[in-house]
Design a protein around this motif. Structure first.
Motif, short mmCIF file in Angstrom:
data_model
loop_
_atom_site.label_atom_id
_atom_site.label_comp_id
_atom_site.label_asym_id
_atom_site.label_seq_id
_atom_site.Cartn_x
_atom_site.Cartn_y
_atom_site.Cartn_z
N ASP A 62 86.06 -19.04 81.82
CA ASP A 62 84.70 -18.78 82.29
C ASP A 62 84.11 -17.59 81.52
OD1 ASP A 62 85.67 -16.44 83.45
OD2 ASP A 62 85.56 -17.18 85.50
N GLY A 63 82.84 -17.30 81.79
CA GLY A 63 82.16 -16.25 81.06
C GLY A 63 82.81 -14.89 81.21
N LEU A 64 83.34 -14.59 82.40
CA LEU A 64 83.99 -13.30 82.62
C LEU A 64 85.22 -13.15 81.74
CD1 LEU A 64 83.82 -12.97 86.51
CD2 LEU A 64 82.42 -11.76 84.85
N GLU A 65 86.04 -14.22 81.67
CA GLU A 65 87.25 -14.17 80.83
C GLU A 65 86.87 -13.99 79.36
OE1 GLU A 65 90.57 -17.05 81.79
OE2 GLU A 65 88.97 -17.87 83.03
N VAL A 66 85.86 -14.75 78.92
CA VAL A 66 85.42 -14.65 77.52
C VAL A 66 84.98 -13.22 77.22
CG1 VAL A 66 83.70 -15.40 75.83
CG2 VAL A 66 84.77 -17.08 77.35
N CYS A 67 84.18 -12.65 78.13
CA CYS A 67 83.65 -11.30 77.91
C CYS A 67 84.77 -10.27 77.88
CB CYS A 67 82.64 -10.97 79.00
SG CYS A 67 81.58 -9.58 78.58
N ARG A 68 85.72 -10.39 78.82
CA ARG A 68 86.84 -9.43 78.85
C ARG A 68 87.65 -9.49 77.55
NH1 ARG A 68 87.89 -11.53 84.16
NH2 ARG A 68 86.91 -10.21 85.71
N GLU A 69 87.95 -10.71 77.09
CA GLU A 69 88.76 -10.85 75.88
C GLU A 69 87.99 -10.40 74.64
OE1 GLU A 69 91.15 -14.39 75.43
OE2 GLU A 69 91.06 -14.75 77.59
N LEU A 70 86.69 -10.69 74.63
CA LEU A 70 85.85 -10.25 73.51
C LEU A 70 85.82 -8.72 73.43
CD1 LEU A 70 83.79 -10.91 71.23
CD2 LEU A 70 82.01 -10.82 73.01
N ARG A 71 85.71 -8.08 74.61
CA ARG A 71 85.59 -6.62 74.66
C ARG A 71 86.84 -5.90 74.14
NH1 ARG A 71 81.24 -6.81 73.97
NH2 ARG A 71 79.51 -6.74 75.43
N GLU A 72 87.97 -6.60 74.11
CA GLU A 72 89.18 -5.97 73.55
C GLU A 72 89.06 -5.80 72.05
OE1 GLU A 72 92.48 -8.35 74.76
OE2 GLU A 72 92.08 -8.06 76.90
N LYS A 73 88.16 -6.57 71.41
CA LYS A 73 88.04 -6.54 69.95
C LYS A 73 86.66 -6.09 69.47
CE LYS A 73 92.11 -8.59 69.30
NZ LYS A 73 92.26 -10.03 69.34
N LYS A 74 85.61 -6.45 70.22
CA LYS A 74 84.25 -6.22 69.71
C LYS A 74 83.31 -5.72 70.81
CE LYS A 74 84.02 -9.58 65.93
NZ LYS A 74 83.22 -10.69 65.38
N ALA A 75 82.21 -5.08 70.36
CA ALA A 75 81.19 -4.59 71.30
C ALA A 75 79.89 -5.37 71.16
CB ALA A 75 80.94 -3.11 71.05
N THR A 76 79.97 -6.63 70.72
CA THR A 76 78.77 -7.47 70.58
C THR A 76 78.02 -7.52 71.91
OG1 THR A 76 80.08 -8.87 69.11
CG2 THR A 76 77.93 -9.72 69.82
N PRO A 77 76.69 -7.25 71.91
CA PRO A 77 75.95 -7.31 73.17
C PRO A 77 76.02 -8.70 73.81
CG PRO A 77 74.65 -6.21 71.47
CD PRO A 77 75.86 -6.78 70.80
N VAL A 78 76.27 -8.71 75.13
CA VAL A 78 76.39 -9.97 75.88
C VAL A 78 75.40 -9.98 77.03
CG1 VAL A 78 77.90 -11.34 77.38
CG2 VAL A 78 78.84 -10.26 75.32
N ILE A 79 74.62 -11.07 77.11
CA ILE A 79 73.76 -11.32 78.28
C ILE A 79 74.39 -12.48 79.04
CG2 ILE A 79 71.48 -11.99 79.11
CD1 ILE A 79 70.28 -10.86 76.56
N MET A 80 74.78 -12.24 80.29
CA MET A 80 75.43 -13.27 81.10
C MET A 80 74.37 -14.12 81.80
SD MET A 80 78.67 -14.05 81.85
CE MET A 80 79.76 -12.65 82.10
#
Length: 238
Positions: A62-80
């Protein structure tokens, strides 16, 4: 000509992807799509996007999992993007590292405005870095904030912050020892009200402290909780 803006639109509903692509393409943004969390994460890690529009409820990750895993590598802005407007989901989104939050059904024009606001904040400095202007830098013991480059270093180590985490730190650091109420921080840093959702501020402060602490415990201690009121930035020498 300015840099081409790349946006990743992630939603398992094709009609929503098509709608967002239609409106965002009018702004001459380059749009790429993903229809589930696994595809979204793979694309987000392989490519450099300026903004990711990320649906919360999707098959697979889901979006939360994607965002958490992305945040371990990148700070790309995310709008949920989410059909759930309950407060608890907003808080979970911010804890996962989301920069903004839009509840379905939404106005496509509102999405475009939110995207533009994030792009403005994230790219305010892209042209400043090459110009020999007076640099806007806040320097403290253990912590340096280069506002022209949107770069934060703690004890010589760069700290990778999301746009909102950075803005919150910069806003507090501009006025050392001044106590800011949560309501004021919501209004000034987020620029619109989240219906009194004060935990938005708390979750961002928590993430900010955690990231600073990995580089310098002294830097992390500069963000001080003023119980019952809010937060302040206090200079720590040792």
């Amino acid at each position: 000509m300015g840099k081409e803006v790349k946006i990743l639109v992630v939603d398992d509903e094709e009609r929503i992807r098509r709608l967002l692509k239609m409106y965002l393409s009018r702004e001459e943004y380059k749009i790429e799509e993903a229809e589930d969390g696994n595809e979204a994460l793979a694309k987000a890690l392989e490519n450099e996007y300026d903004v990711i529009l990320l649906d919360l409820m999707m098959p697979g990750k889901d979006g939360l999992e994607v965002c958490r895993e992305l945040r371990e590598k990148k700070a790309t802005p995310v709008i949920m993007l989410t059909a759930k407007g309950e407060e608890v989901n907003r808080v979970q989104g911010f804890e996962a590292g989301t920069d903004d939050y839009i509840v379905k059904p939404f106005s496509p024009r509102e999405v475009v405005l939110r995207v533009k606001a994030i792009l403005r904040r994230a790219s305010q400095t892209s042209y400043l870095q090459t110009e020999p202007t007076t640099k806007d830098v806040l320097v403290f013991p253990h912590l340096t904030i280069d506002h022209d480059a949107h770069k934060v270093t703690a004890d010589g180590k760069e700290v990778n912050l999301t746009p909102k985490e950075y803005e919150l730190l910069y806003y507090l650091a501009k006025a050392p020892d001044k106590v800011f109420e949560r309501e004021q921080l919501l209004k000034e840093v987020w620029q619109y009200e989240f219906f009194g959702d004060l935990r938005t501020v708390d979750t961002h402060v928590k993430r900010l402290r955690e990231k600073l602490n990995k580089a310098s415990e002294f830097a992390a201690r500069m963000i001080v909780t003023v119980w019952g009121v809010g937060y302040k930035f206090e200079v720590v020498n040792e």
